[in-house]
Design an enzyme around this catalytic site. Structure first.
Site, PDB file in Angstrom:
ATOM      1  N   LYS A 156      57.751-159.696 -62.448  1.00  0.00           N
ATOM      2  CA  LYS A 156      58.150-158.964 -63.650  1.00  0.00           C
ATOM      3  C   LYS A 156      57.131-159.255 -64.763  1.00  0.00           C
ATOM      4  O   LYS A 156      56.045-158.701 -64.741  1.00  0.00           O
ATOM      5  CB  LYS A 156      59.593-159.296 -64.000  1.00  0.00           C
ATOM      6  CG  LYS A 156      60.533-158.924 -62.840  1.00  0.00           C
ATOM      7  CD  LYS A 156      61.977-159.096 -63.170  1.00  0.00           C
ATOM      8  CE  LYS A 156      62.867-159.018 -61.937  1.00  0.00           C
ATOM      9  NZ  LYS A 156      62.866-157.738 -61.239  1.00  0.00           N
TER      10      LYS A 156
ATOM     11  N   HIS B 161      64.262-162.335 -65.509  1.00  0.00           N
ATOM     12  CA  HIS B 161      63.902-161.489 -66.654  1.00  0.00           C
ATOM     13  C   HIS B 161      63.618-162.309 -67.912  1.00  0.00           C
ATOM     14  O   HIS B 161      63.447-161.738 -68.983  1.00  0.00           O
ATOM     15  CB  HIS B 161      65.025-160.486 -66.945  1.00  0.00           C
ATOM     16  CG  HIS B 161      65.103-159.400 -65.928  1.00  0.00           C
ATOM     17  ND1 HIS B 161      64.328-158.261 -65.995  1.00  0.00           N
ATOM     18  CD2 HIS B 161      65.833-159.291 -64.794  1.00  0.00           C
ATOM     19  CE1 HIS B 161      64.603-157.489 -64.952  1.00  0.00           C
ATOM     20  NE2 HIS B 161      65.505-158.086 -64.206  1.00  0.00           N
TER      21      HIS B 161
ATOM     22  N   SER C 227      70.171-158.343 -65.729  1.00  0.00           N
ATOM     23  CA  SER C 227      69.169-157.293 -65.581  1.00  0.00           C
ATOM     24  C   SER C 227      69.662-155.907 -65.976  1.00  0.00           C
ATOM     25  O   SER C 227      68.857-155.051 -66.322  1.00  0.00           O
ATOM     26  CB  SER C 227      68.653-157.258 -64.146  1.00  0.00           C
ATOM     27  OG  SER C 227      69.730-157.128 -63.237  1.00  0.00           O
TER      28      SER C 227
END
Ligand SMILES: Cc1ncc(COP(=O)(O)O)c(C=O)c1O
Length: 393
Positions: free
Chosen positions: A241, A210, A182
């Site tokens: 996300k 991610h 990240s």
């Protein structure tokens, strides 16, 4: 008069101020958008994880509102008592199909998915072999498990092998990596780690927070990206996300998922999502299938912005993803860079120790599918001006 036993916290806060590490929270005045109003200033927002712009997608909004009308605003209980609604089960079936696994279970967040899983499937006689830059939720889960934790240098599969080779035969061992890191945006060494796991009979786990919605066919993540279906035992993803909503999930075998439903403490001891959250996540999975142009635009923007930063001469590390760090080293300088960019209409958060190692402070940028080319050109101009003013360029 009673002296304040928490006085030491004020001293620690002062120390953070002295080191330039104290941060005031920036506040969004409206929606989470590529161009947003933050602290009452219109800025190009390079700090969200809203990769596909789904936080404000009309389909997600409509489904969340409809679910609220039909089912109310809360689930009223933990999943194992009275807090499992049909819509939670629908979402889990859908996520299992998305990840091409037998089953999936949803947690309140990606953090609780990682921490709850690692801490419940491993115990004090087990070993966890973990990349040094793995997410805090993996580290906390590992500590909670009371297993022996062995950390290998970032992406160093040879070092991981040395650790695994030295373990007694038959030692229950978890090999674990982030899919995308990240703070650096590089990919975990998943293919080579999966080979290692197979050779030594280790459990292989990836945290694709991610990567889901960003890598692989229709955003299925790094397991799909690397063609590793069936070879990674535990896949964690987040719904907070690219999916644009909130939550985390674990995908894997039916036995794994059933075990987590009986033993993972956040699943047992913390209330489940409101129905609107589950409904919006289901809508997001539809969007991943029906609007492939969002991922295409995300990657086009990523290439454009990375090339722009590199051409200016910034140190952007070794990112392979829409996360691009601008590494400046000194924490105070990173915060100054972030503040000056903000004054010029660009929000890119400064990040220092302990989130990244000392001396590796940075401004982290994340582009999304929702940025226009004008937004990105505007941001690159601001980076050029401020980078020159601060002597970084
Ligand atoms: C690599 C990684 N894993 C897990 C998480 C936790 O996800 P969530 O925000 O859904 O709790 C994050 C988010 O900060 C992350 O970056």
């Amino acid at each position: 008069m009673r002296s304040d036993p928490l006085d030491y916290l004020s001293s620690e806060l002062q120390a953070m101020r002295d080191q330039g590490l104290y941060r005031r929270l920036r506040v969004l005045d409206g929606e989470q958008q590529a161009r947003a109003s933050i602290d009452h200033r219109s800025v190009v927002n390079l700090s969200s994880n809203n990769y596909l712009g789904l936080t404000t997608h009309p389909a997600l909004r409509a489904r969340a509102i409809e679910a609220t009308r039909r089912f109310g605003v809360g689930s009223g209980s933990v999943r194992t008592i009275a807090g499992t609604m049909e819509i939670h089960m629908d979402l889990e079936r859908r996520l299992a199909a998305f990840k091409r696994t037998e089953a999936a279970v949803v947690f309140q967040s990606g953090f609780t998915a990682n921490a709850g899983t690692v801490s419940s499937i491993l115990g004090k006689d087990d070993v966890i072999v973990s990349d040094e830059l793995n997410h805090a939720s993996i580290i906390d889960g590992a500590r909670l498990s009371r297993a022996t934790i062995k950390v290998f240098p970032h992406r160093d599969v040879a070092a991981a092998r040395t650790i695994v080779e030295a373990l007694p035969r038959g030692q229950r061992t978890l090999l674990i990596t982030d899919g995308v890191f990240s703070m650096d945006g590089d990919l975990g060494a998943l293919p080579a780690l999966s080979d290692l796991a197979e050779e030594f009979g280790c459990i292989m786990m990836v945290d694709d927070a991610h990567a889901s919605g960003v890598f692989g066919q229709q955003g299925r993540g790094t397991v799909d990206h690397f063609g590793l279906h069936g070879r990674v035992d535990v896949q964690v993803g987040t719904l907070s996300k690219a999916i644009g909503v909130l939550g985390g999930y674990v995908a894997g075998s039916r036995a794994l998922i059933e075990f987590l439903c009986h033993r993972a403490r956040p699943f047992l001891f913390s209330t489940s999502h409101p129905p609107a959250v589950a409904a919006a996540c289901l809508a997001a999975l539809d969007v991943l299938e029906t609007e492939p142009e969002l991922m295409r635009r995300l990657w086009e923007n990523t290439r454009l912005f990375k090339a722009g930063l590199a051409a200016l001469g910034f140190d952007t590390g070794a990112s392979d993803s829409p996360i691009t760090p601008v590494i400046v080293g000194d924490a105070a300088l990173a915060m100054q860079l972030s503040d000056r960019l903000f004054e010029r209409g660009v929000f890119a958060q400064g990040i220092g120790f302990p989130t990244v190692p000392n001396g590796r402070a940075r401004v982290r940028t994340i582009v999304t599918a929702a940025h226009t080319h004008e937004d990105l050109t505007f941001a690159l101009d601001a980076f050029k001006t401020v980078g020159t003013e601060l002597g970084i360029l």
